[in-house]
Write a protein that holds these residues in place. Structure first.
Motif: not given
Length: 124
Positions: A36-48
């Protein structure tokens, strides 16, 4: 190239995608639609691992509590509206800080309280 990897009862679709010279990727349509992506995503690093997930705007979980508190402070009109918007924007970062703190405590990287520390023991 895609394949389905089965782990238990939850099949997982895996796709190999290329990264452009500008470090850009194209999200496969199946992934885009399924989460259900609309206009934005968030991105982060977790456990490589790089995690990309859709941005979910606040659905108003705390709106009543925020408004009750602000009205209790004597705010009304435009002042109430402005303070409400400001307070609402602070909810997500506060929750993310709590989750990060809990994660660090679970990893043994930060101190944590026991159940009894927070709620007391039954004898009290």
């Amino acid at each position: 190239m895609s394949k389905t990897q089965v782990k238990g009862e939850n099949p997982m679709l895996i796709k190999r995608i290329s990264v452009s010279q500008k470090r850009q990727i194209t999200i496969p349509i199946e992934f885009y639609n399924s989460v259900g992506i609309d206009k934005e995503v968030e991105c982060y690093v977790q456990n490589d691992t790089i995690v990309i997930r859709p941005v979910r705007e606040s659905s108003g979980e705390f709106d009543e509590q925020i408004l009750a508190d602000l009205i209790g402070q004597g705010l009304s009109g435009q002042e109430l509206l402005g303070k409400f918007k400001e307070t609402r924007r602070q909810i997500r970062p506060a929750v993310e800080r709590l989750l990060d703190e809990a994660h660090r405590a679970a990893q043994g990287e930060a101190s944590s309280n026991t159940y009894e520390d927070v709620f007391g023991s039954e004898a009290e």
